[in-house]
Design a protein around this motif. Structure first.
Motif, mmCIF file in Angstrom:
data_model
loop_
_atom_site.group_PDB
_atom_site.id
_atom_site.type_symbol
_atom_site.label_atom_id
_atom_site.label_comp_id
_atom_site.label_asym_id
_atom_site.label_seq_id
_atom_site.Cartn_x
_atom_site.Cartn_y
_atom_site.Cartn_z
ATOM 1 N N VAL A 160 0.826 -1.201 0.000
ATOM 2 C CA VAL A 160 0.000 0.000 0.000
ATOM 3 C C VAL A 160 0.866 1.260 0.000
ATOM 4 O O VAL A 160 0.632 2.172 -0.790
ATOM 5 C CB VAL A 160 -0.929 0.016 1.228
ATOM 6 C CG1 VAL A 160 -1.656 1.356 1.339
ATOM 7 C CG2 VAL A 160 -1.917 -1.144 1.180
ATOM 8 N N ALA A 161 1.854 1.310 0.896
ATOM 9 C CA ALA A 161 2.670 2.513 1.027
ATOM 10 C C ALA A 161 3.956 2.169 1.758
ATOM 11 O O ALA A 161 4.023 1.163 2.464
ATOM 12 C CB ALA A 161 1.915 3.601 1.789
ATOM 13 N N GLN A 162 4.947 3.011 1.588
ATOM 14 C CA GLN A 162 6.196 2.825 2.298
ATOM 15 C C GLN A 162 6.825 4.173 2.615
ATOM 16 O O GLN A 162 6.558 5.175 1.940
ATOM 17 C CB GLN A 162 7.188 1.980 1.513
ATOM 18 C CG GLN A 162 7.737 2.648 0.265
ATOM 19 C CD GLN A 162 8.627 1.719 -0.530
ATOM 20 O OE1 GLN A 162 8.286 0.555 -0.762
ATOM 21 N NE2 GLN A 162 9.770 2.222 -0.967
ATOM 22 N N THR A 219 11.303 9.698 2.661
ATOM 23 C CA THR A 219 10.717 9.599 1.322
ATOM 24 C C THR A 219 9.585 8.578 1.327
ATOM 25 O O THR A 219 9.737 7.491 1.878
ATOM 26 C CB THR A 219 11.782 9.178 0.302
ATOM 27 O OG1 THR A 219 12.829 10.160 0.284
ATOM 28 C CG2 THR A 219 11.182 9.058 -1.088
ATOM 29 N N THR A 220 8.467 8.946 0.724
ATOM 30 C CA THR A 220 7.285 8.087 0.728
ATOM 31 C C THR A 220 6.908 7.659 -0.690
ATOM 32 O O THR A 220 7.208 8.342 -1.670
ATOM 33 C CB THR A 220 6.087 8.811 1.365
ATOM 34 O OG1 THR A 220 5.830 10.016 0.629
ATOM 35 C CG2 THR A 220 6.373 9.162 2.815
ATOM 36 N N SER A 221 6.227 6.500 -0.760
ATOM 37 C CA SER A 221 5.698 5.993 -2.024
ATOM 38 C C SER A 221 4.355 5.352 -1.744
ATOM 39 O O SER A 221 4.134 4.826 -0.635
ATOM 40 C CB SER A 221 6.631 4.953 -2.650
ATOM 41 O OG SER A 221 7.910 5.486 -2.898
ATOM 42 N N TYR A 222 3.465 5.371 -2.752
ATOM 43 C CA TYR A 222 2.114 4.854 -2.575
ATOM 44 C C TYR A 222 1.672 4.035 -3.781
ATOM 45 O O TYR A 222 2.069 4.317 -4.920
ATOM 46 C CB TYR A 222 1.130 6.019 -2.396
ATOM 47 C CG TYR A 222 1.431 6.888 -1.202
ATOM 48 C CD1 TYR A 222 2.238 8.012 -1.312
ATOM 49 C CD2 TYR A 222 0.914 6.578 0.059
ATOM 50 C CE1 TYR A 222 2.536 8.803 -0.216
ATOM 51 C CE2 TYR A 222 1.191 7.370 1.165
ATOM 52 C CZ TYR A 222 2.009 8.474 1.016
ATOM 53 O OH TYR A 222 2.298 9.265 2.110
ATOM 54 N N ALA A 223 0.823 3.063 -3.498
ATOM 55 C CA ALA A 223 0.157 2.363 -4.577
ATOM 56 C C ALA A 223 -0.791 3.340 -5.268
ATOM 57 O O ALA A 223 -1.345 4.246 -4.636
ATOM 58 C CB ALA A 223 -0.620 1.165 -4.032
#
Length: 119
Positions: free
Chosen positions: A53-55, A61-65
């Motif tokens: 889903v997310a990290q 630093t973030t990332s998302y589906a």
């Protein structure tokens, strides 16, 4: 022995919000500290495989589906060894059991949090 303690799931109406938390206990026993870990949230809907889903990296630093981008926000509080997932504008398709884990994962998963989006 590291433990991941998840909290904050529940039942919410479509359009509502929930905040999930994941506290890591015993982090130093893993040979590193929470602040150095990348943390992720995952979910598994009924009859489906677990999906990312997310990290959030140690740098922040973030990332998302794609399915949650713009609605979910992942954050971390290194002073409390905790990661959070703020979920807004929830949809019925977000219904799932949500899990947190380090990236790469520890090789085990917690019991997860049931999130149900329904009117």
């Amino acid at each position: 022995q590291v433990q991941l303690v998840e909290s904050g799931g529940g039942l919410v109406q479509p359009g509502g919000s929930l905040r999930l938390s994941c506290a890591a206990a015993g982090s130093t026993a893993a040979g590193s500290t929470f602040s150095a870990w990348a943390m992720g949230w995952y979910r598994q809907a009924p009859g489906k495989r677990r999906e990312w889903v997310a990290q959030i990296l140690s740098s922040g630093t973030t990332s998302y589906a794609a399915s949650v981008k713009g609605r979910f926000t992942i954050s971390r509080d290194n002073t409390k060894n905790t990661a959070h997932l703020q979920m807004n504008s929830l949809k019925p398709d977000d219904t799932a059991v949500y899990y947190c884990n380090r990236i790469p994962n520890f090789g085990f998963w917690g019991q997860g949090l049931q999130v149900t989006v329904s009117s």
